[in-house]
Write a protein that holds these residues in place. Structure first.
Motif, mmCIF file in Angstrom:
data_model
loop_
_atom_site.group_PDB
_atom_site.id
_atom_site.type_symbol
_atom_site.label_atom_id
_atom_site.label_comp_id
_atom_site.label_asym_id
_atom_site.label_seq_id
_atom_site.Cartn_x
_atom_site.Cartn_y
_atom_site.Cartn_z
ATOM 1 N N GLY A 101 0.821 -1.206 0.000
ATOM 2 C CA GLY A 101 0.000 0.000 0.000
ATOM 3 C C GLY A 101 0.850 1.248 0.000
ATOM 4 O O GLY A 101 2.081 1.185 0.079
ATOM 5 N N TYR A 102 0.184 2.394 -0.070
ATOM 6 C CA TYR A 102 0.888 3.673 -0.075
ATOM 7 C C TYR A 102 1.513 3.939 1.292
ATOM 8 O O TYR A 102 1.096 3.382 2.311
ATOM 9 N N SER A 103 2.506 4.804 1.293
ATOM 10 C CA SER A 103 3.143 5.197 2.553
ATOM 11 C C SER A 103 2.120 5.877 3.461
ATOM 12 O O SER A 103 1.284 6.658 2.999
ATOM 13 N N GLY A 104 2.195 5.566 4.743
ATOM 14 C CA GLY A 104 1.314 6.200 5.713
ATOM 15 C C GLY A 104 -0.045 5.556 5.869
ATOM 16 O O GLY A 104 -0.911 6.093 6.568
ATOM 17 N N THR A 105 -0.261 4.383 5.244
ATOM 18 C CA THR A 105 -1.577 3.748 5.343
ATOM 19 C C THR A 105 -1.715 2.838 6.565
ATOM 20 O O THR A 105 -2.807 2.349 6.848
ATOM 21 N N GLY A 106 -0.614 2.569 7.258
ATOM 22 C CA GLY A 106 -0.715 1.744 8.465
ATOM 23 C C GLY A 106 -0.111 0.364 8.333
ATOM 24 O O GLY A 106 -0.346 -0.497 9.187
ATOM 25 N N SER A 129 -6.258 0.067 2.005
ATOM 26 C CA SER A 129 -6.896 1.270 1.476
ATOM 27 C C SER A 129 -6.112 2.486 1.945
ATOM 28 O O SER A 129 -5.287 2.409 2.863
ATOM 29 N N VAL A 130 -6.369 3.624 1.324
ATOM 30 C CA VAL A 130 -5.616 4.831 1.637
ATOM 31 C C VAL A 130 -5.916 5.340 3.040
ATOM 32 O O VAL A 130 -5.029 5.690 3.813
ATOM 33 N N GLY A 131 -7.211 5.382 3.421
ATOM 34 C CA GLY A 131 -7.549 5.901 4.753
ATOM 35 C C GLY A 131 -7.278 7.402 4.851
ATOM 36 O O GLY A 131 -7.112 8.077 3.813
ATOM 37 N N PRO A 132 -7.133 7.950 6.046
ATOM 38 C CA PRO A 132 -7.370 7.256 7.307
ATOM 39 C C PRO A 132 -8.867 7.246 7.674
ATOM 40 O O PRO A 132 -9.567 8.158 7.275
ATOM 41 N N PRO A 133 -9.279 6.237 8.452
ATOM 42 C CA PRO A 133 -8.495 5.062 8.791
ATOM 43 C C PRO A 133 -8.474 4.059 7.641
ATOM 44 O O PRO A 133 -9.418 3.982 6.860
#
Length: 298
Positions: free
Chosen positions: A40-45, A211-215
């Motif tokens: 996933g993308y950076s920062g998605t958890g 998924s991108v989120g947040p959350p």
């Protein structure tokens, strides 16, 4: 019951207006001996999920279970390899691995601990660099040193938090094969975080995007039901792999589109300010006067 379970897990950080919800309703089940890739993308958890399994972070809701036991903290049966090597610069390859062995196997004899250290180093082909310090090693060798330290604990679960992202393509492929060789030999359960779809297709049994989120939550998994060892060329040119890759990429692109649409839909809040009266802030000598020309001032 699966070997690793995250059941209805939600996690956030901070409190009050500074509260940030990171993960919501995560349900992830991993069988013993499976190789899973989280993508996933950076920062998605993604790293938060890894830390949940490692016992470094605890869920606000839900539970994390490994081998039938609720995770209440870190344990040697779960080894975590970080992205940034985390080696002590004044220790050589041997001593950096010895840190883990001496801690976990303190009751063993010195000879037994030495054997464990050397076996772990040999598994990642670093025996020739046994007494070199991190400053004398390439990036790939440092990462192998980090992997060897984790392997020395003989963990049942190997957690790889983007360990190859900073490496060049050739070194990355070499270490990918070494990790797969270790997995085949030891039969560990492996969870890999990656941003590279092709890496997931080459190494994992399943790719699970976020998924991108947040959350953020988990997207649809892609099962890579292909025989091993896999052909690197087929990953980039084969029609079946192309369909799998497109399935993952389509989900990620759709998520990014949702994020863009949401950012455009958000109302823009302007600061509550009043225009400044510039005349009230001009230097006193110039108020009501014509500024002197440069020649007149001279």
């Amino acid at each position: 019951m699966a070997y690793i379970e995250l059941n209805n897990v939600s996690v956030g950080f901070g409190s009050g207006t500074d509260r940030s919800e990171v993960l919501e309703d995560i349900n992830l089940h991993i069988e013993k001996g499976e190789f899973i890739a989280l993508l996933g993308y950076s920062g998605t958890g993604k790293s938060t999920i890894m830390n949940l399994i490692a016992g470094l972070v605890f869920p606000d809701e839900g539970e994390v279970i490994v081998d039938g036991r609720k995770v209440t903290g870190p344990g040697p049966e779960r080894g975590l390899v970080f992205q940034n090597y985390s080696l002590l610069p004044w220790f050589d390859v041997y001593d950096n691995v010895a840190l883990a062995v001496d801690e976990i196997y303190s009751a063993d004899s010195e000879t037994e601990r030495d054997e464990k250290i050397r076996t772990a180093i040999d598994r990642v082909n670093l025996t020739d660099a046994l007494h070199k310090r991190p400053g004398e090693l390439s990036g790939g060798m440092r990462q192998r040193n980090s992997v060897a330290r984790t392997l020395s604990m003989n963990p049942e679960v190997l957690l790889l938090d983007e360990p190859l992202s900073a490496l060049d393509a050739l070194t990355r492929s070499v270490i990918q094969d070494q990790i797969l060789g270790i997995w085949k030999e030891l039969g560990q359960t492996i969870v890999l975080i990656t941003n590279d779809v092709d890496e997931g297709l080459y190494m994992a049994d399943r790719i699970i995007p976020l998924s991108v989120g947040p959350p953020a939550t988990l997207g649809p998994e892609t099962v890579v039901d292909k025989k091993r060892p896999r052909d690197r060329k087929a990953i980039t040119t084969g029609e079946e792999y192309h369909k799998l890759r497109q399935q993952v990429i389509d989900f990620l692109l759709a998520e990014k589109e949702k994020e863009r649409a949401a950012s455009h839909a958000r109302p823009v809040s302007l600061p509550n300010v009043r225009p400044m009266d510039i005349s009230r802030h001009r230097p006193t000598a110039f108020r009501g006067q014509r500024p002197k020309k440069r020649k007149e001032i001279a």
